[in-house]
Structures are given as structure tokens and as C-alpha cells.
Design a protein around this motif. Structure first.
Motif, PDB file in Angstrom:
ATOM      1  N   PRO A 236     -26.178  12.934   3.714  1.00 56.29           N
ATOM      2  CA  PRO A 236     -27.215  13.963   3.514  1.00 56.29           C
ATOM      3  C   PRO A 236     -27.501  14.263   2.049  1.00 56.29           C
ATOM      4  O   PRO A 236     -28.670  14.434   1.674  1.00 56.29           O
ATOM      5  N   HIS A 237     -26.476  14.316   1.226  1.00 63.80           N
ATOM      6  CA  HIS A 237     -26.699  14.574  -0.197  1.00 63.80           C
ATOM      7  C   HIS A 237     -27.193  13.320  -0.918  1.00 63.80           C
ATOM      8  O   HIS A 237     -28.103  13.389  -1.761  1.00 63.80           O
ATOM      9  N   MET A 365     -29.740   9.053  10.356  1.00 61.26           N
ATOM     10  CA  MET A 365     -30.198  10.366   9.901  1.00 61.26           C
ATOM     11  C   MET A 365     -31.665  10.344   9.490  1.00 61.26           C
ATOM     12  O   MET A 365     -32.379  11.334   9.686  1.00 61.26           O
ATOM     13  N   PHE A 369     -34.297  12.763  11.181  1.00 64.97           N
ATOM     14  CA  PHE A 369     -35.089  13.623  10.308  1.00 64.97           C
ATOM     15  C   PHE A 369     -36.577  13.526  10.650  1.00 64.97           C
ATOM     16  O   PHE A 369     -37.275  14.537  10.739  1.00 64.97           O
ATOM     17  N   TYR A 376     -33.851  19.569   7.823  1.00 64.28           N
ATOM     18  CA  TYR A 376     -32.784  19.275   6.867  1.00 64.28           C
ATOM     19  C   TYR A 376     -31.450  19.859   7.326  1.00 64.28           C
ATOM     20  O   TYR A 376     -30.391  19.259   7.110  1.00 64.28           O
ATOM     21  N   LEU A 379     -29.226  17.621   9.318  1.00 63.33           N
ATOM     22  CA  LEU A 379     -28.555  16.568   8.551  1.00 63.33           C
ATOM     23  C   LEU A 379     -27.253  17.064   7.942  1.00 63.33           C
ATOM     24  O   LEU A 379     -26.223  16.383   8.009  1.00 63.33           O
ATOM     25  N   PHE A 380     -27.304  18.254   7.344  1.00 62.82           N
ATOM     26  CA  PHE A 380     -26.091  18.797   6.723  1.00 62.82           C
ATOM     27  C   PHE A 380     -25.037  19.145   7.772  1.00 62.82           C
ATOM     28  O   PHE A 380     -23.837  18.956   7.536  1.00 62.82           O
ATOM     29  N   GLY A 383     -23.334  15.975   8.701  1.00 63.92           N
ATOM     30  CA  GLY A 383     -22.415  15.591   7.640  1.00 63.92           C
ATOM     31  C   GLY A 383     -21.108  16.366   7.706  1.00 63.92           C
ATOM     32  O   GLY A 383     -20.023  15.793   7.562  1.00 63.92           O
TER      33      GLY A 383
END
Length: 404
Positions: A236-237, A365, A369, A376, A379-380, A383
Motif C-alpha cells: 500500500p505504501h 490490490m 482499488f 484507499y 488497501l491499508f 496491509g
């Protein structure tokens, strides 16, 4: 580390001795060339490639994927290649291949030309990830291997930082000049490391004869799974941070780029700090702390706590993007301390698991998305779930091993 001879345990018949410091810096150069620059410099180059009409946006994205596919190929082929020829020879060849790829990409000859050279740069990166550090660390005193591994993989972090600083400066002179500049930097690093690779194996050959216990096999397999899950937790990052800041929070590309620079600054110091931590508390404990800290850091953007917390998240996740690597490599050496002949094969398997899951998570992802309307937060959350699962596996397997 000091400049004492790195191969004190070798017999007098071995090849000339290389100092521990020189060998470690050679590893740093290899990770900087093969991964730090070859992979991460493409991220800020992508808009320029599209803007210069070298390739359409969809084609340019596929060129990025070519590097990822090459990385997996390099990770899979490195150990078989090492059985056929000397490891230092392969490392030099792979650094030279990555360097050649920069020069080859200086002109948009064709899509196929670019694809093959981006694949080649990924192949070199995967092979260097598997071979470079294990070629150095057996020649380092065990009490300093965490620090040495941190220095080696700091090259990845320096490459991430350079992707947000050096590349924009080079782009002022043109896209072709940027590729050539990166090629010259890679060439200088390759030449600097050329004569600094240790020869031979510092580990006693007889140690490989000791049988492995069942719990060692289980712990090692669990480590592969944990490393793969950690790769998913970083996605994600690594892929969406700038877009999240720019479009998700509506702050624009300039602010998004500033957060990427913070990510890069964290990546520079991350491997060094994680290596020092491992030297103090051991690689097993350091890994568990890493899973927990990463889970917390990855969760922060989902809560919308403000810029300070988002900055902290960017730095911490940036630090562990390369910082997790020396911890896992050190853990492999711990688990196979009496089986030195198997350490490199195990590290190759760990690297492959990371590469496979990173690719699956990136594409998965990206699909979620787009299909979920640009969520968003999802996604985090995914993770965080991956990192907590990695921590849970480590705790369960560790508890079972202590009971056996």
C-alpha cells in the motif's frame, strides 16, 4: 566493523583476503545498483517517459512490470547459476548487466527493446539480492552481522531516496541524459566494488553434515511465509502512498512527492537501524518487533489522524521497506548456523517468496482499488492484516518450537 581480515577462518590456500569493510561496501554498491537505482529510479522517470511521448501510459506501466518479472527470474535462477560458476563472477556480471540496461534505455528504440532491457535490469536485481549479501556476511564476525547487513541493504534505501532527489535534477537536462547519468553512476559503483568481493566460503565445510531438527524446518518455512506476508504489507505504501496523498487527500502531486521523499529518507537509515537492533536483541526478537511496528505504521493512514501521523507512517514504512531484508537474512543465518551450505539456498527461497507475494499483492490490490471505487482505506487494512498474520505465525511457531 573494522578492517580486520574478513576470512580469518579460511585456510592459507584460499584466494587473497578482502577486508570486512571493503566486502561490506561492495555489497552496498550491489544493492544500490541492482535494486536501489534499477528498480526505484523508474518511478519518477515514468511521468517523464509518458510526457516525452516515448511510450503510451499503458505501455510504460508494462515496462515497470517487466522489471518486477525480471526480479523474480533473477531470484529463481541465481542459486542454480552459482552452482555452475563462481559467485563473485556472477555478481560482477549482474552489476554490469544492470549498468548496460541504463545505457540501452537512453533512446526509445522500440517497446520490445525497452521491455527486454527493463526485464534484464530486474533479472540483475533479483540475482544480486540473492547472492551479494550472502557472499559477504559469512566473512563478518557474527556479533557484527546485523550492522553489516544493514549497511549492505542501505543501498536499497539510498536508491529510493535518489529516486525522489537525484532523478528530478537529472531530468532538467533531458530524459536521455538522465538514463545516461544513471548509467554512469551505476558504472562507477560497479567498478568500485569489482575487486572487493570475498572468494571462497568462510564457513567450515564439516558443519553442513549436522542434521537439521524438525522444528528448524518448520521455523524456516514459517519465515518464508512471514517474509511473503511482509511484502504484501508494504505494497500500500510502496505503490499507493503518493496517489493517496495527491488524490485521496486532495493535496496535489507536489505534496505527494514530499511524502515520497520522507519515505526515501526512512529507507536510507532503516536497514542500519534494524541491523543494530538485531545485534542487540537477536534477529528473532527484532523481526517480531518489526512486524508489530510496521502494522501500526501501515494502519495510520486509514485513521485520517493528520499530517504528523502520516509523515511518521511514511518514514517508518520507508525504513522497513529495505530494513526488513537484513533481519530476515540474519534470521536465516541464525536458524541454519550449523548448516552453512544451506544458508544461501534458504535465502534464495525467502527472496523468491517475497518477490512472488509482492507481485501478487501489487496486482491484487490494484484490482481491488479499481473495482471498489478507489477505496484507499481498504488497501491499508489489507496491509495491516498481512503484517499481523506474519506476527501471529512467528509467535505460534516460536511457541511450538520452545515446547518441542
Amino acid at each position: 566493523m573494522n578492517g580486520n581480515t574478513a576470512q580469518a577462518g579460511l585456510s592459507g590456500a584460499q584466494a587473497p583476503i578482502v577486508s570486512a569493510w571493503r566486502a561490506t561496501m561492495a555489497g552496498f554498491c550491489a544493492s544500490l545498483v541492482g535494486i536501489g537505482i534499477a528498480r526505484f529510479a523508474y518511478t519518477p522517470l515514468l511521468p517523464a517517459i509518458i510526457g516525452a511521448h516515448w511510450f503510451a501510459p499503458s505501455a510504460a506501466a508494462y515496462l515497470g512490470a517487466a522489471n518486477l518479472a525480471g526480479y523474480l527470474g533473477g531470484a529463481l535462477s541465481a542459486r542454480p547459476a552459482a552452482r555452475a560458476m563462481a559467485v563473485p563472477t556472477i555478481i560482477r556480471a549482474m552489476m554490469a548487466l544492470a549498468t548496460a540496461a541504463f545505457f540501452a534505455c537512453a533512446l526509445p528504440v522500440s517497446f520490445l527493446w525497452f521491455f527486454l532491457w527493463r526485464f534484464a535490469s530486474g533479472l540483475a536485481g533479483g540475482a544480486l539480492m540473492v547472492l551479494a549479501a550472502p557472499a559477504v556476511l559469512p566473512h563478518i564476525a557474527p556479533a557484527r552481522r546485523g550492522l553489516a547487513g544493514g549497511v549492505i541493504f542501505m543501498g536499497v534505501g539510498v536508491g529510493i531516496a535518489a529516486s525522489g532527489t537525484l532523478v528530478p535534477l537529472l531530468l532538467r537536462h533531458g530524459l536521455t541524459q538522465t538514463w545516461l547519468g544513471l548509467g554512469m553512476l551505476s558504472l562507477l559503483l560497479t567498478l568500485a566494488a569489482w575487486g572487493s568481493w570475498p572468494r571462497g566460503d568462510a564457513a567450515p565445510a564439516l558443519a553442513a553434515a549436522q542434521p537439521r531438527r524438525a522444528h528448524q524446518v518448520t521455523t524456516l518455512r514459517a519465515l518464508y511465509a512471514e517474509y511473503a506476508l511482509n511484502a504484501a504489507g508494504l505494497v500500500p505504501h510502496m505503490i499507493f502512498l503518493v496517489d493517496f496523498v495527491a488524490r485521496g487527500l486532495g493535496l496535489g502531486l507536489q505534496v505527494g512527492a514530499e511524502y515520497w521523499v520522507l519515505f526515501g529518507l526512512g529507507a536510507v537509515v532503516g536497514p542500519l537501524l534494524s541491523g543494530l537492533l538485531a545485534d542487540r536483541v537477536g534477529f528473532g526478537r527484532a523481526l517480531r518487533l518489526a512486524y508489530l511496528i510496521q502494522a501500526i505504521a501501515v494502519s495510520l493512514p486509514a485513521f485520517g489522524l493528520g499530517s504528523i501521523w502520516l509523515m511518521l507512517s511514511s518514514v517508518v514504512v520507508g525504513a522497513f521497506t529495505p530494513g526488513i531484508v537484513p533481519l530476515v537474512l540474519g534470521r536465516v543465518h541464525e536458524l541454519l548456523a550449523h548448516h552453512p551450505a544451506e544458508q544461501k539456498t534458504a535465502w534464495s527461497a525467502a527472496t523468491t517468496s517475497f518477490a512472488v507475494m509482492q507481485a501478487i499483492a501489487a496486482y491484487g490490490m490494484s484490482y481491488l482499488f479499481s473495482s471498489q471505487g478507489g477505496d484507499y482505506r481498504l488497501l491499508f487494512v489489507l496491509g495491516v492484516a498481512a503484517l499481523l498474520l506474519a506476527l501471529a505465525i512467528d509467535l505460534v511457531v516460536g511457541h511450538s518450537s520452545r515446547r518441542s
